[in-house]
Design a protein around this motif. Structure first.
Motif, mmCIF file in Angstrom:
data_model
loop_
_atom_site.group_PDB
_atom_site.id
_atom_site.type_symbol
_atom_site.label_atom_id
_atom_site.label_comp_id
_atom_site.label_asym_id
_atom_site.label_seq_id
_atom_site.Cartn_x
_atom_site.Cartn_y
_atom_site.Cartn_z
ATOM 1 N N GLY A 1 -5.593 -4.780 -2.679
ATOM 2 C CA GLY A 1 -5.288 -5.532 -4.245
ATOM 3 C C GLY A 1 -3.935 -4.763 -4.245
ATOM 4 N N SER A 2 -3.712 -6.260 -5.249
ATOM 5 C CA SER A 2 -1.834 -6.054 -5.443
ATOM 6 C C SER A 2 -1.352 -5.139 -6.024
ATOM 7 N N ASN A 3 -0.187 -4.435 -5.716
ATOM 8 C CA ASN A 3 0.181 -3.015 -6.658
ATOM 9 C C ASN A 3 1.575 -3.362 -7.237
ATOM 10 N N PRO A 48 -3.637 2.629 -7.301
ATOM 11 C CA PRO A 48 -3.433 1.602 -6.812
ATOM 12 C C PRO A 48 -4.825 0.769 -6.724
ATOM 13 N N ALA A 49 -4.085 -0.678 -6.551
ATOM 14 C CA ALA A 49 -5.083 -1.815 -6.749
ATOM 15 C C ALA A 49 -6.123 -1.053 -6.214
ATOM 16 N N ALA A 50 -7.597 -1.496 -5.738
ATOM 17 C CA ALA A 50 -8.638 -1.347 -5.473
ATOM 18 C C ALA A 50 -9.107 -2.022 -4.125
ATOM 19 N N THR A 51 -9.564 -1.854 -2.650
ATOM 20 C CA THR A 51 -9.292 -2.406 -1.554
ATOM 21 C C THR A 51 -10.483 -3.665 -2.291
ATOM 22 N N VAL A 73 1.050 -1.444 -0.047
ATOM 23 C CA VAL A 73 0.262 -0.120 0.023
ATOM 24 C C VAL A 73 0.855 0.640 -0.122
ATOM 25 N N SER A 74 1.344 1.131 0.782
ATOM 26 C CA SER A 74 2.374 2.584 1.464
ATOM 27 C C SER A 74 3.490 2.765 -0.095
#
Length: 393
Positions: free
Chosen positions: A229-231, A220-223, A211-212
């Motif tokens: 989700g994976s980034n 960033p990928a959606a939750t 995330v960070s």
């Protein structure tokens, strides 16, 4: 009337003096060329791509003398794709860098979106930051030596050189109410320059990296059901480790110049710690745990054949210990390149990289070759060749 003229002249001179003490510079790089990939998802691929040797960009850099040795400074830098004009870094306007700060005899403090201390102190020793571009960087840029990822909300201190030694530290606030450590990023580093010898060390610690850190580049990928989700991108070298609680990188590097020749080397130890943290990222079916550790070593050599022509070769070795219950993986990579300067601002270059993989990758499957930022191969080997032109302004 004469007195009035003198007063106006004095005011004008004062204003000119004030302007002379501050400056704003427009700068940029346009990097474009043709790539060949021997196995892009099972097929040969020829394509145009932007920003391989250096990311295509434009930026503004400013400084203002505040007196008594104090200087204000700022940088706003935007990446873009030459082929379609699209913004880089996930569509961020100033996704490469955006910071403001103050500099004095005691060092420089800057705040904003910036590089970490591993990049600042070790990037210069990796061949990807020299003549090789991102195609010659370490697989998946797993240690960020090639500066694929930036740090948001960062407070950074960099010292003035002291007998050839420069050091610094950086801290990024996570911004989560009631949880100071979540999403926090901190790094320290130092480098030393003494004639032909250059050396550097760096340390990077990232909480909830999916995330960070990996998700900090925009979009960033959606939750989904509370799980981010994976980034981590498409490279199977690291893509299975989105659930790591902490990313840790320890690195060292150096270079020695002897006449027209320069010998360089880097080493990094990268850990995706405590896999299985669903608050950080998705966990693969069947679960995953442990702390896979990557050890990466690179040796490189470049030679200034003429003032306008430089050529180089490099070898990179990467070993991943694997997650708990998984086998290890090994990636061997060789690169060669040449860069010819048509002028101080324009050059043409070529880079070739060959990678071979063995073992089990981060997804638990048989490891395939995956040259950095290219579509992974469907086999254990891959060749990429680039012919490009770069213009700086």
């Amino acid at each position: 009337m004469k007195m009035k003229f003198l007063l106006l002249a004095a005011v004008g001179i004062t204003n000119l003096s004030a302007f002379a003490q501050s400056s704003v510079t427009l700068y940029g790089i346009i990097d474009e060329g043709v790539n060949y990939n021997s196995n892009a998802g099972g097929e040969r691929l020829y394509n145009l791509s932007s920003g391989v040797l250096n990311g295509s960009r434009w930026g503004l850099r400013g400084r203002e003398d505040l007196g008594s040795g104090l200087t204000a400074l700022f940088v706003l830098e935007s990446g873009f794709d030459v082929n379609n004009g699209r913004l880089g870094q996930g569509g961020l306007i100033f996704g490469r860098q955006a910071y403001v700060g103050l500099s004095s005899q005691y060092g420089t403090v800057t705040l904003g979106r910036q590089y970490d201390m591993v990049v600042d102190n070790l990037g210069q020793f990796e061949v990807g930051d020299q003549w090789g571009g991102y195609m010659a960087a370490h697989p998946a840029d797993l240690d960020n030596f090639n500066n694929t990822y930036r740090v948001n909300n960062e407070i950074k201190y960099t010292s003035k050189p002291i007998g050839g030694l420069t050091f610094g530290g950086a801290y990024s606030l996570g911004g989560v109410a009631g949880n100071v450590s979540r999403n926090q990023i901190w790094s320290i580093g130092a480098n030393y320059a003494n004639g032909p010898l250059l050396a550097g060390v760096g340390y990077l610690n990232v909480r909830n990296p999916n995330v960070s850190f990996y998700g900090g580049g925009g979009s960033p990928a959606a939750t989904v059901n509370g799980v981010p989700g994976s980034n981590l991108g498409s490279s199977p070298v690291i893509s299975g480790y989105a659930s790591a609680h902490t990313l840790q990188v320890i690195g060292a590097g150096g270079a020695y110049t002897f006449g027209a020749a320069t010998f360089g080397a880097t080493y990094s130890n990268t850990k995706f710690m405590s896999l299985g943290d669903r608050s950080s990222g998705p966990v693969p079916a069947g679960g995953i745990s442990g702390t896979p550790t990557f050890n990466n070593a690179e040796v490189n050599f470049k030679y200034q054949i003429t003032p306008a022509l430089v050529a180089g070769v490099a070898y990179d070795y990467t070993h991943n210990s694997g997650a708990s219950g998984q086998s290890s993986a090994t990636y061997n990579q060789e690169s060669a390149g040449a860069d010819y300067f048509l002028s101080k601002r324009t050059d043409v270059y070529t880079v070739a990289t060959f990678q071979q993989a063995h073992g089990t990758d981060s997804t638990g499957k048989t490891a395939v070759a995956s040259i950095n930022q290219l579509t992974p191969s469907t086999s254990n080997h891959q060749v990429a060749v680039r012919f490009g032109v770069r213009h700086k302004f």
